[in-house]
Design an enzyme around this catalytic site. Structure first.
Site, PDB file in Angstrom:
ATOM      1  N   GLU A  39       0.716  -1.207  -0.013  1.00  0.00           N
ATOM      2  CA  GLU A  39       0.195   0.185  -0.120  1.00  0.00           C
ATOM      3  C   GLU A  39       0.844   1.080  -0.002  1.00  0.00           C
ATOM      4  O   GLU A  39       1.933   1.385   0.781  1.00  0.00           O
ATOM      5  CB  GLU A  39      -0.879   0.009   1.229  1.00  0.00           C
ATOM      6  CG  GLU A  39      -1.603   1.238   1.636  1.00  0.00           C
ATOM      7  CD  GLU A  39      -2.126   1.540   3.023  1.00  0.00           C
ATOM      8  OE1 GLU A  39      -2.018   2.465   3.454  1.00  0.00           O
ATOM      9  OE2 GLU A  39      -2.263   0.382   3.640  1.00  0.00           O
ATOM     10  N   LYS A 128     -10.132  -2.168   8.553  1.00  0.00           N
ATOM     11  CA  LYS A 128      -8.842  -1.587   9.140  1.00  0.00           C
ATOM     12  C   LYS A 128      -9.153  -1.090  10.566  1.00  0.00           C
ATOM     13  O   LYS A 128      -9.947   0.136  10.583  1.00  0.00           O
ATOM     14  CB  LYS A 128      -8.341  -0.518   8.107  1.00  0.00           C
ATOM     15  CG  LYS A 128      -7.247   0.283   8.825  1.00  0.00           C
ATOM     16  CD  LYS A 128      -6.716   1.364   7.772  1.00  0.00           C
ATOM     17  CE  LYS A 128      -5.774   2.231   8.497  1.00  0.00           C
ATOM     18  NZ  LYS A 128      -5.455   3.308   7.366  1.00  0.00           N
TER      19      LYS A 128
END
Length: 205
Positions: A39, A128
């Site tokens: 990411e 998340k």
């Protein structure tokens, strides 16, 4: 099993501040050590260029995408660069809907049971749990008890090889690791050492 579970181990390397110059070597080191999800947060210069580069060199069993994605424009830009995972610090239904419409995996950030349930109802592939160092394993354990068994919670913030097992015992299904793994300018031997420790900690869970 959700499609996101196919990318193993479920450890996201958060490459905040990555530059195009170091991206190929950093990615190669992480892929070699076992990481399969990279990411690049958008709140640093050059993020989209790095995502585009990483998409070209990633193995077929790896996933590349963007982090700190807070707008629909972010989603469109990352998708155009080849990114196929949307990671956000928050849950915005419109942003997540756009990512899903484009076929991207979605990991919105949540910090409460209400947000977690809303994100799952909207179709999040994983959640998340952020900021994990503030919310703690006990908070994750409590929230996990009211979520569907299929829910995936991935703590992000303060996760290290040393505390990963504690998080797993609390119910974590995956992790996002930033500064404990990668820092701009890090020497490759140090990066590889940290990556191997994290992958080993996950496999020993």
């Amino acid at each position: 099993m959700s499609a996101i579970d196919e990318y193993q181990p479920p450890l996201v390397a958060i490459l905040r501040g990555l530059t195009e110059a170091e991206a190929p070597a950093v990615a190669a080191a992480l892929f070699y050590c076992g990481f399969r999800i990279l990411e690049v947060p958008l709140n640093r210069p050059g993020a989209l260029e790095c995502i585009r580069l990483l998409d070209r060199i990633k193995p077929s069993d790896a996933l590349v995408g963007g982090g700190t994605m807070t707008t629909i424009a972010d989603v469109d830009a990352v998708h155009a660069a080849g990114g196929r995972i949307m990671v956000a610090p928050n849950f915005d239904p419109a942003v997540m809907r756009r990512a899903r419409d484009l076929g991207m995996f979605t990991l919105p950030g949540v910090a409460t049971p209400t947000e977690a349930l809303a994100a799952l109802a909207a179709g999040a592939d994983a959640i998340k749990w952020f900021p994990a160092e503030t919310l703690g394993p006990s908070g994750l354990r409590s929230v996990k008890t009211i979520l569907p068994p299929s829910a995936r919670l991935w703590p992000v913030g303060g996760v290290s090889a040393g505390n990963l097992h504690e998080w797993v015992r609390a119910g974590a299904d995956g992790f996002g690791i930033g500064g404990r793994l990668y820092e701009p300018g890090i020497a490759l031997p140090e990066l590889e050492s940290r990556a191997r420790e994290l992958v080993a900690a996950w496999r020993a869970r």
